[in-house]
Design a protein around this motif. Structure first.
Motif, PDB file in Angstrom:
ATOM      1  N   ALA A 326      -3.285   5.086   2.226  1.00 30.69           N
ATOM      2  CA  ALA A 326      -3.314   5.450   3.819  1.00 30.69           C
ATOM      3  C   ALA A 326      -2.038   6.145   4.206  1.00 30.69           C
ATOM      4  CB  ALA A 326      -3.474   4.187   4.148  1.00 30.69           C
ATOM      5  N   GLU A 327      -1.861   6.746   5.038  1.00 27.91           N
ATOM      6  CA  GLU A 327      -0.311   7.730   6.016  1.00 27.91           C
ATOM      7  C   GLU A 327       0.508   6.321   5.407  1.00 27.91           C
ATOM      8  OE1 GLU A 327       0.244  10.630   6.134  1.00 27.91           O
ATOM      9  OE2 GLU A 327      -1.789  11.257   6.196  1.00 27.91           O
ATOM     10  N   LEU A 328      -0.077   5.284   5.418  1.00 24.14           N
ATOM     11  CA  LEU A 328       1.581   4.409   5.512  1.00 24.14           C
ATOM     12  C   LEU A 328       1.002   2.716   5.899  1.00 24.14           C
ATOM     13  CD1 LEU A 328       4.204   3.327   5.631  1.00 24.14           C
ATOM     14  CD2 LEU A 328       4.753   2.836   7.907  1.00 24.14           C
ATOM     15  N   PHE A 329       0.521   2.068   4.675  1.00 26.34           N
ATOM     16  CA  PHE A 329      -0.313   0.367   4.540  1.00 26.34           C
ATOM     17  C   PHE A 329       0.036  -0.188   5.468  1.00 26.34           C
ATOM     18  CE2 PHE A 329      -1.648   2.349   0.588  1.00 26.34           C
ATOM     19  CZ  PHE A 329      -3.187   2.387   0.221  1.00 26.34           C
ATOM     20  N   TRP A 330      -1.154  -0.456   6.453  1.00 27.82           N
ATOM     21  CA  TRP A 330      -0.913  -1.708   7.089  1.00 27.82           C
ATOM     22  C   TRP A 330      -1.903  -2.862   7.670  1.00 27.82           C
ATOM     23  CZ3 TRP A 330       3.548  -1.749   9.758  1.00 27.82           C
ATOM     24  CH2 TRP A 330       3.940  -2.317  11.347  1.00 27.82           C
ATOM     25  N   THR A 331      -1.792  -3.631   8.087  1.00 25.88           N
ATOM     26  CA  THR A 331      -2.928  -4.852   7.804  1.00 25.88           C
ATOM     27  C   THR A 331      -2.801  -4.959  10.092  1.00 25.88           C
ATOM     28  OG1 THR A 331      -3.527  -6.427   7.402  1.00 25.88           O
ATOM     29  CG2 THR A 331      -1.373  -6.228   6.896  1.00 25.88           C
ATOM     30  N   ASP A 332      -3.696  -5.838  10.220  1.00 27.42           N
ATOM     31  CA  ASP A 332      -3.995  -6.324  11.612  1.00 27.42           C
ATOM     32  C   ASP A 332      -2.333  -7.937  11.406  1.00 27.42           C
ATOM     33  OD1 ASP A 332      -5.987  -5.126  12.298  1.00 27.42           O
ATOM     34  OD2 ASP A 332      -7.014  -6.446  11.601  1.00 27.42           O
ATOM     35  N   GLY A 333      -1.752  -8.302  12.398  1.00 27.64           N
ATOM     36  CA  GLY A 333      -1.006  -8.587  12.333  1.00 27.64           C
ATOM     37  C   GLY A 333       0.404  -8.863  11.609  1.00 27.64           C
ATOM     38  N   PHE A 334       0.748  -8.110  10.852  1.00 25.41           N
ATOM     39  CA  PHE A 334       1.914  -7.138   9.985  1.00 25.41           C
ATOM     40  C   PHE A 334       3.345  -7.357  10.499  1.00 25.41           C
ATOM     41  CE2 PHE A 334       4.369  -4.372   7.688  1.00 25.41           C
ATOM     42  CZ  PHE A 334       4.543  -5.259   6.025  1.00 25.41           C
ATOM     43  N   ILE A 335       3.607  -7.131  11.843  1.00 21.41           N
ATOM     44  CA  ILE A 335       4.435  -7.216  12.623  1.00 21.41           C
ATOM     45  C   ILE A 335       4.588  -8.662  12.446  1.00 21.41           C
ATOM     46  CG2 ILE A 335       6.049  -7.206  14.934  1.00 21.41           C
ATOM     47  CD1 ILE A 335       4.292  -5.052  15.253  1.00 21.41           C
ATOM     48  N   SER A 336       3.771  -9.785  12.621  1.00 23.25           N
ATOM     49  CA  SER A 336       4.410 -11.256  12.875  1.00 23.25           C
ATOM     50  C   SER A 336       4.704 -11.960  11.297  1.00 23.25           C
ATOM     51  CB  SER A 336       3.180 -11.882  13.004  1.00 23.25           C
ATOM     52  OG  SER A 336       3.116 -11.603  14.240  1.00 23.25           O
ATOM     53  N   TYR A 337       4.053 -11.290  10.564  1.00 18.98           N
ATOM     54  CA  TYR A 337       4.020 -11.559   8.746  1.00 18.98           C
ATOM     55  C   TYR A 337       5.210 -10.910   8.288  1.00 18.98           C
ATOM     56  CZ  TYR A 337       2.773 -12.395   3.682  1.00 18.98           C
ATOM     57  OH  TYR A 337       2.506 -12.903   2.746  1.00 18.98           O
ATOM     58  N   PHE A 338       5.455 -10.129   8.529  1.00 22.17           N
ATOM     59  CA  PHE A 338       6.780  -8.857   8.283  1.00 22.17           C
ATOM     60  C   PHE A 338       8.824 -10.117   8.789  1.00 22.17           C
ATOM     61  CE2 PHE A 338      10.910  -6.793   8.204  1.00 22.17           C
ATOM     62  CZ  PHE A 338      10.299  -5.332   7.274  1.00 22.17           C
ATOM     63  N   ILE A 339       8.348 -10.021   9.839  1.00 24.10           N
ATOM     64  CA  ILE A 339       9.453 -11.464  10.785  1.00 24.10           C
ATOM     65  C   ILE A 339       9.148 -12.615  10.506  1.00 24.10           C
ATOM     66  CG2 ILE A 339       9.650 -12.129  12.508  1.00 24.10           C
ATOM     67  CD1 ILE A 339       8.369  -9.977  14.528  1.00 24.10           C
ATOM     68  N   GLN A 340       8.275 -13.160  10.140  1.00 18.94           N
ATOM     69  CA  GLN A 340       8.337 -14.435   8.460  1.00 18.94           C
ATOM     70  C   GLN A 340       8.473 -13.701   7.367  1.00 18.94           C
ATOM     71  OE1 GLN A 340       4.392 -16.757   7.963  1.00 18.94           O
ATOM     72  NE2 GLN A 340       5.435 -18.059   7.314  1.00 18.94           N
ATOM     73  N   SER A 341       8.312 -13.107   6.636  1.00 15.64           N
ATOM     74  CA  SER A 341       8.919 -12.765   5.378  1.00 15.64           C
ATOM     75  C   SER A 341      10.498 -11.902   5.432  1.00 15.64           C
ATOM     76  CB  SER A 341       8.390 -11.626   4.668  1.00 15.64           C
ATOM     77  OG  SER A 341       8.997 -11.401   3.545  1.00 15.64           O
ATOM     78  N   ARG A 342      11.144 -11.724   6.250  1.00 14.29           N
ATOM     79  CA  ARG A 342      12.368 -10.197   6.257  1.00 14.29           C
ATOM     80  C   ARG A 342      13.097 -11.127   7.532  1.00 14.29           C
ATOM     81  NH1 ARG A 342      11.601 -10.638   2.197  1.00 14.29           N
ATOM     82  NH2 ARG A 342      13.616  -9.067   2.238  1.00 14.29           N
ATOM     83  N   GLY A 343      12.973 -11.966   8.491  1.00 16.83           N
ATOM     84  CA  GLY A 343      13.978 -12.692   9.804  1.00 16.83           C
ATOM     85  C   GLY A 343      13.825 -11.854  10.471  1.00 16.83           C
ATOM     86  N   TYR A 344      13.229 -10.226  10.479  1.00 16.85           N
ATOM     87  CA  TYR A 344      13.851  -9.709  11.795  1.00 16.85           C
ATOM     88  C   TYR A 344      11.682  -8.627  11.406  1.00 16.85           C
ATOM     89  CZ  TYR A 344      14.757  -5.522   8.465  1.00 16.85           C
ATOM     90  OH  TYR A 344      14.349  -4.948   7.383  1.00 16.85           O
ATOM     91  N   SER A 345      12.233  -7.670  13.079  1.00 16.92           N
ATOM     92  CA  SER A 345      10.508  -7.046  13.647  1.00 16.92           C
ATOM     93  C   SER A 345      11.153  -5.834  12.384  1.00 16.92           C
ATOM     94  CB  SER A 345      10.731  -6.378  15.009  1.00 16.92           C
ATOM     95  OG  SER A 345       9.852  -6.092  15.017  1.00 16.92           O
TER      96      SER A 345
END
Length: 1030
Positions: A326-345
Motif C-alpha cells: 500500500a502507499e501507506l497502510f491505513w484502515t477505517d477509523g484509524f485516526i481515532s485508534y491512533f489518538i487512543q494509542s498515542r494520545g494525539y492526532s
C-alpha cells in the motif's frame, strides 16, 4: 453382526482413537494449552505435533480424488504426520489454466475436494492445517473489493504555494495510487478504479533548514495547520501566511484492490458463485477485515462436514508472510485508534510517513521519505512520528488480525498460525515481528526469506517465548533456483539453523499435487514458476529414502517441544521493519560479537512491548520464569528506550537482576512524547546506580561482565567455540534437555561443556531413536562436564533426568572420568563399558569409582584401508515416453566397474543421469579378536545413503557424519559392502527439454550438473576395544 463386520468396526474404532491422540486434547482452548510429551515412550517413534508437516500444494479443484488420497498416503508413509493444504491457484501470478469459475477456491468443487482431503487425512491419521484463502491465505474472493474490510491505503495530493498566495480550488487529487505488486499477476481484474474518500487537508511551511538528502522536503512541524473546516464540496479556499513557502497536502483513503488470485475467465463473475470472484487482500488492521476473512472461510470452505472434520483433526488456520503493498497502510477509523494509542492526532504528522519504500534508507539504500519534520530547534523528529504511526498500526494488527484470528480459530477447536512479517519490502506493512509473535497462537518464520541467518530467527523467537507459545514453526526448505536440486544435507542445515533460533516445528516446503494437469509435462506440476524448491514426492529418486529424515526431525522436535524454554540472555530489539536480512545484503544482527555465543550463552530478541506483559516478572533471579527465564538482559547500542521498559528495568534492577548497556545508554524515547523523554533523562542515571546494572563500551566486554555478575550460561563452553545450545526444562519430571549444535558450516569443533543441571546424563540419538546413559563425564562445582565433539553442522541431544526416568535404559554404577579412547558406550547385557580407539598406542581410562585401567591387548590393529574395485549399477530415471499424460519415470540401467569413486557427471554415459546408484565392494577382515572392530567412512554424501554389510542393513546414517560402526556385522575373511545412494532430478532436467514454461528452459540453461554418487574414498578404519566390567 458378522465376525468380519465386527472386525472392521473394531479397526474403525482403533483408527478413531489413534486419530484423537494426534491432535492434543483441548487444542482450541484459550489460553492455548501446553501439550506434555511422554519422551521415554515417544522418542523412538514420535507422533502428532512433533512430527513434521508437509505443505501440500493443490492447484485448484480440477484434481482427482484418488490422486489426493494417494498423495496424502505417501506423505504419511514418509514419516510426516500432517499436511498444510493450500489452494495455490498458480500462486496468484500466472493465468489460470482452467476456469476459476468452475474450479476456483471457495466454489462447490473446491469444497468437495477439501472434503476429500479431510476424509483421507482422517483415514490415514494425519492432522490438517489450511490456508485462510487462496495462494497465501491473506485474501478472500469478493465481488466488490471496494467493500469495508478490504486492504486500505492512504494517498495524498500536493500543491506547492508561496508566501501570501491565495488558493481557491478543488482539493488536489492523489498523486501516487499504484504501489505495484510484490509479484505482479499476468491478468487484470474487472475493477481497477477505487473510490477516494477525503480524510484531511493540511498546510505546512517549508523549513528554512534543508535536509541532508536533497530529495527530501524538510517541513516545520509547529507550522502545520489542519484545514478540514474550510473544505466544502471538496473545494478549499484560504490564503497562506507571509512567513515562507508552504505545501498543501490533501489526504485520501482508498481500497488498494490488491489482487491475490484470478477470477472467472473473461471476468464473467457471478454473484452466487464465489469461485468466479477475484481474490483480494483483506484489511489486516480492523475487525471488519478479520470478519470478512473468517466469515468467507466458514461459509464457503468449512460448511457442512468439513467443519466437523476440521474440529476433529485440524490444527492451524494459517496465513503466509505479507507479500502485499500500500502507499501507506491505513484502515477505517484509524485516526481515532491512533489518538487512543498515542494520545494525539496523526493528521499533523502524516506527511512524513510517505516514501518510496516505507522503509528507512538504511534498510534499502535507494529508499527515502518524501518529507521530513523538524521541531523549533531544528532537530529532525520525523523518526519519532513515524514510530508512533507504526506502533499504532502494530497494535491494531495485533488486536484485530492476530488476536482476532486466534479467537476465531478457538471457536472451531483450532489455533491461528501466520508469518507476521513482510517479504516484499517496498511499501510493505511495517510490523514488529518480535512483538507480533506474542499475539498469535503459533507464530511462524521461514528458511527462505530469513536466508539461514540465525539472528533473524532469534529476532522472532523471543516474542514467541514471552508470549508463552509452545509452537514456533517454520516454513522450511524453499530455496531460490534450487527446484529439483535440494538435498537432505541442505534441509538438515535449514532445520538446525531454525532450531538454534528456537523454532520447534517444521512445515516442509513442499509436496505438489502429483496428478495430471493441463499442458504440464513430466515430472509433473512444478510450482512457483520453477523458481523455489522443492517438489517432494515419488517423482524424486530419493523419496523412498526420506523416512529416516522424517524420523530425525520428529525426534528432535519432540525434545524441542517438551517442557518450557530456557534462554540465558534477552536482548532489546525495537524494529518495525523485518527486512534486514540477507536477501537484501543486510543480515539481521542482534549481537555482533561471537564471544557471547562461543561461550555458550543463548539469547533472543525482546521487543519493548514484551517486558510489559504480565509474565515479565523477576522471580528466583529469572525474568519470565515460566519461559524463557532470562538470567540477564542486554541493551546493545540503542540510543532510545521506551519509558515503559525503563520503568520495568528499574523494578528488575531493584531485585538484583543483571542489565548491561553496550555502546552507551539511551537518552530519549523512540516516540514523539516530551513527557517520555523527560522521564528517561530523569531515571536512566538512577538505573545505572544499581549494582546489577553494567555499562560497557563494546560487545567484546560483555562476557567478562556477565561472569563478574555470576551470570553463567546453562551450558558453558569451557573452550570457546561455535557450539550452541537450546535448553528445555520439564519441571514436572525433573528433566532438562540440551540440544547441542555446531553452527560452523565449514569446520568441526569440540569442547568440554559445563551443564547446570541435576540428575543423570543421557544421550538421545535422533537418528536411530536410541537412549543411552552418558559414560564419560565429571562433576565439578555442581556442574556436569561432558565432552562435546561435533562435525560441521551436526547436532546431538543430552538429557539430565532422574536415574529411572527412561525405564528401559540401565544406568551403570560407575562412569569414565578420564580417558584417551575416542568413543564409549555402556553394554547393559554384559554390564560393561566399551571403549574404542582407532589408533595404535597406550590407551587407558579412569573411572568414577577410582579404578584406573590400561589396555593389555596384544592384538595389532589391521591397517586403515580404502575399498576399491567397485561395481556400480545405476537406475537412471528418464521422462515417460508420453510425458504429458504420464508423469511416472521410466528406468534405464547402467553397469560400471570402477577403480576409483568419481561423480556420475564425470562418467561417460551418466553425465545427465539422475536416479539411484547401488555400489558393491568387498574387503578382507583379518582379525578374529573380540577386542577389535571397525568404522566404515563413506566420505561426503550429497543426498541420501544406506549401507549394508554382509547383507545386514546398518540403520540410518548421520548424513553429515557418514561414519558407521560395522563391528556387529564383521566376519573373519571376506566381507561384502553395499551402498545405495539417491540423487535429485536436476541433472536429468538439465537435458530434458520440458516445455511447461519458459522458466524451466531458463533453469536448464543456467546450472551445472550436481556431483552424484560416492565421490570420495570409502575408508575402513579398524579400532581396538576395551571392555570394562562394572
Amino acid at each position: 453382526m458378522s465376525l468380519l463386520s465386527r472386525f472392521l468396526f473394531l479397526l474403525f474404532l482403533v483408527a478413531v482413537i489413534a486419530q484423537a491422540d494426534l491432535k492434543p486434547t483441548g487444542f482450541g482452548n484459550r489460553p492455548t494449552p501446553w501439550e506434555r510429551h511422554d519422551v521415554p515412550a515417544e522418542f523412538s517413534d514420535p507422533f502428532g505435533l512433533p512430527r513434521p508437516t508437509f505443505r501440500y500444494w493443490v492447484p485448484d479443484a480440477d484434481v482427482e480424488d484418488n490422486v489426493l488420497y494417494t498423495d496424502l498416503r505417501e506423505i504419511k508413509a514418509a514419516g510426516w504426520d500432517g499436511v498444510e493444504v493450500i489452494c495455490l491457484e498458480n500462486y496468484g501470478i500466472e493465468r489460470a489454466v482452467v476456469d476459476p469459475a468452475i474450479f476456483g477456491y471457495g466454489g462447490s468443487l473446491w469444497r468437495q475436494r477439501f472434503n476429500t482431503m479431510l476424509r483421507a487425512a482422517q483415514d490415514l491419521n494425519l492432522t490438517v492445517d489450511f490456508a485462510l484463502g487462496p495462494t497465501q491465505g491473506a485474501s478472500i474472493p469478493i465481488l466488490d473489493p471496494n467493500s469495508p474490510g478490504m486492504n486500505t491505503e492512504l494517498v495524498y495530493g500536493q500543491v506547492n504555494l508561496t508566501a501570501g498566495q491565495a488558493f481557491s480550488s478543488p482539493l488536489p487529487q492523489p498523486m501516487r495510487v499504484n504501489p505495484g505488486y510484490a509479484n505482479a499477476p499476468d491478468f487484470y481484474p474487472p475493477q481497477e478504479s477505487y473510490t477516494n474518500t477525503f480524510v484531511a487537508a493540511v498546510l505546512i511551511r517549508r523549513s528554512d533548514s534543508t535536509s541532508h538528502d536533497p530529495r527530501v522536503v524538510q517541513l516545520d512541524y509547529s507550522s502545520v495547520q489542519e484545514l478540514n473546516s474550510r473544505v466544502a464540496n471538496n473545494t478549499l479556499t484560504f490564503k497562506t501566511p507571509n512567513d515562507g513557502d508552504y505545501v498543501l497536502l490533501a489526504f485520501w483513503q482508498r481500497r488498494t484492490g490488491y489482487l491475490a488470485a484470478q477470477g472467472a475467465f473473461n471476468n464473467a463473475t457471478g454473484p452466487s458463485n464465489p469461485a468466479s470472484w477475484f481474490a483480494y487482500v483483506v484489511d489486516h488492521f480492523s475487525q471488519a477485515g478479520t470478519d470478512l476473512w473468517t466469515n468467507f472461510t466458514e461459509q464457503y470452505v468449512m460448511n457442512g462436514e468439513n467443519a466437523d472434520l476440521l474440529q476433529q483433526l485440524g490444527l492451524y488456520a494459517w496465513e503466509d508472510s505479507a507479500e502485499f503493498r500500500a502507499e501507506l497502510f491505513w484502515t477505517d477509523g484509524f485516526i481515532s485508534y491512533f489518538i487512543q494509542s498515542r494520545g494525539y492526532s496523526p493528521i499533523a504528522a502524516l506527511a512524513c510517513q510517505f516514501g518510496t519504500t516505507g522503509l528507512p534508507p538504511s534498510t534499502l539504500a535507494n529508499g527515502f521519505f518524501y518529507f521530513s519534520f523538524v521541531d523549533d530547534s531544528g532537530a529532525d523528529i520525523s523518526w519519532k512520528l513515524r514510530n508512533d504511526y507504526r506502533q499504532a498500526l502494530q497494535e491494531a494488527y495485533e488486536q484485530y488480525h492476530l488476536e482476532g484470528l486466534s479467537k476465531w480459530a478457538a471457536t472451531w477447536n483450532l489455533q491461528g498460525s501466520l508469518q507476521p512479517y513482510a517479504t516484499a519490502p517496498n511499501l510493505a506493512p511495517p510490523w514488529d515481528m518480535n512483538s507480533a509473535a506474542a499475539h498469535i497462537d503459533a507464530p511462524e518464520t521461514e528458511s527462505n526469506y530469513f536466508d539461514d541467518v540465525l539472528d533473524a530467527f532469534r529476532a522472532m523467537g523471543g516474542g514467541a517465548m514471552m508470549g508463552q507459545k509452545q509452537i514456533f514453526s517454520s516454513e522450511l526448505g524453499a530455496h531460490r533456483y534450487y527446484t529439483y536440486a535440494v538435498t537432505w544435507p541442505i534441509i538438515l542445515n535449514d532445520c538446525r539453523i531454525n532450531y538454534a533460533g528456537d523454532v520447534n516445528r517444521i512445515v516442509t516446503h513442499g509436496f505438489p499435487y502429483s496428478g495430471l494437469r493441463p499442458a504440464v509435462e513430466w515430472p509433473g506440476l512444478t510450482t512457483f514458476e520453477w523458481t523455489y524448491s522443492e517438489m517432494w514426492g515419488p517423482r524424486q529418486p530419493s523419496w523412498d529414502y526420506v523416512r529416516e529424515f522424517g524420523d530425525w526431525i520428529g525426534r528432535t522436535q519432540l525434545i524441542l517441544q517438551s517442557g518450557r524454554p530456557r534462554v540465558d540472555i534477552g536482548i532489546y530489539r525495537h524494529q518495525y521493519i523485518s527486512v534486514d536480512i540477507k536477501h537484501f545484503g543486510m543480515g539481521e544482527v542482534i549481537f555482533g560479537d561471537s564471544s557471547l555465543a562461543n561461550a555458550g550463552y543463548s539469547y533472543v530478541s525482546v521487543s519493548p512491548s514484551l517486558p510489559t506483559r504480565d509474565n515479565a516478572v523477576v522471580e528466583d533471579d529469572l525474568l519470565a520464569p515460566d519461559g524463557p527465564g532470562f538470567s540477564a538482559f542486554i541493551v546493545d547500542n540503542s540510543t532510545n528506550i521506551t519509558s515503559e521498559v525503563l520503568s520495568q528495568f528499574l523494578d528488575y534492577a531493584n531485585k538484583g537482576f543483571p542489565i548491561i548497556f553496550v555502546g552507551g545508554v539511551p537518552h530519549e524515547s523512540p516516540y514523539f512524547c516530551t513527557a517520555c523523554d523527560e522521564y528517561i533523562l530523569d531515571n536512566i542515571e538512577k538505573l545505572l546506580a544499581y549494582p546489577s546494572v553494567g555499562n560497557v563500551s563494546t560487545e567484546a566486554e560483555v562476557v567478562s561482565v556477565l561472569q563478574r555478575m555470576n551470570v553463567i550460561p546453562a551450558a558453558e563452553n569451557l573452550d570457546p567455540c561455535p557450539i550452541l545450545y537450546v535448553h528445555r526444562i520439564d519441571e514436572a519430571n525433573g528433566v532438562e534437555y540440551f540440544w547441542a549444535y555446531n553452527s560452523d558450516l565449514h569446520g568441526d569443533h569440540a569442547t568440554k561443556a559445563a551443564f547446570k543441571a541435576t540428575g543423570t546424563p543421557f544421550q538421545l540419538n535422533a537418528w536411530n531413536g536410541a537412549i543411552t546413559p552418558a559414560v564419560n563425564y565429571t562433576v565439578n562445582a555442581g556442574r556436569y562436564e561432558l565432552w562435546i565433539d561435533l562435525r560441521s553442522n551436526a547436532s546431538t541431544i543430552i538429557a539430565f533426568a532422574p536415574k529411572d526416568f527412561f525405564p528401559n535404559v540401565t544406568v551403570p554404577q560407575s562412569h569414565i572420568v578420564s580417558t584417551n579412547y575416542e568413543d564409549g558406550e555402556y553394554d547393559a547385557a554384559t554390564k560393561s563399558i566399551l571403549l574404542k580407539s582407532s589408533w595404535d598406542g597406550p590407551d587407558g581410562a579412569t573411572l568414577s569409582d577410582g579404578r584406573t585401567l590400561r589396555s593389555n591387548s596384544t592384538t595389532t590393529l589391521p591397517p586403515v584401508s580404502i575399498l576399491t574395485s567397485w561395481q556400480l549399477v545405476v537406475q537412471d530415471w528418464l521422462p515417460n515416453p508420453d510425458p504429458y499424460h504420464n508423469y511416472t519415470s521410466v528406468f534405464k540401467y547402467h553397469n560400471y566397474t570402477l577403480s576409483e569413486l568419481v561423480p556420475w557427471c564425470n562418467i561417460k554415459g551418466l553425465e545427465f543421469s539422475s536416479g539411484i546408484g547401488t555400489y558393491t565392494a568387498s574387503f578382507q577382515w583379518s582379525s578374529n579378536s573380540t577386542s577389535t572392530g571397525a568404522y566404515l567412512d563413506l566420505g561426503k554424501i550429497l543426498h541420501t545413503a544406506r549401507l549394508w554389510v554382509n547383507e545386514h542393513w546398518t540403520g540410518p546414517i548421520e548424513i553429515e557424519n557418514p561414519v558407521v560402526d560395522i563391528r556387529p556385522y564383521l566376519v573373519y575373511g571376506v566381507n561384502t559392502v553395499k551402498i545405495e545412494v539417491s540423487t535429485t532430478l536436476r541433472n536429468r532436467l538439465l537435458q530434458f527439454n520440458n516445455t511447461q514454461s519458459w522458466e524451466q528452459a531458463k533453469y536448464a540453461a543456467t546450472y551445472a550438473p550436481q556431483p552424484y554418487g560416492l565421490v570420495q574414498p570409502v575408508v575402513l578404519r579398524p579400532y581396538s576395544l576395551l571392555k570394562i566390567p562394572l
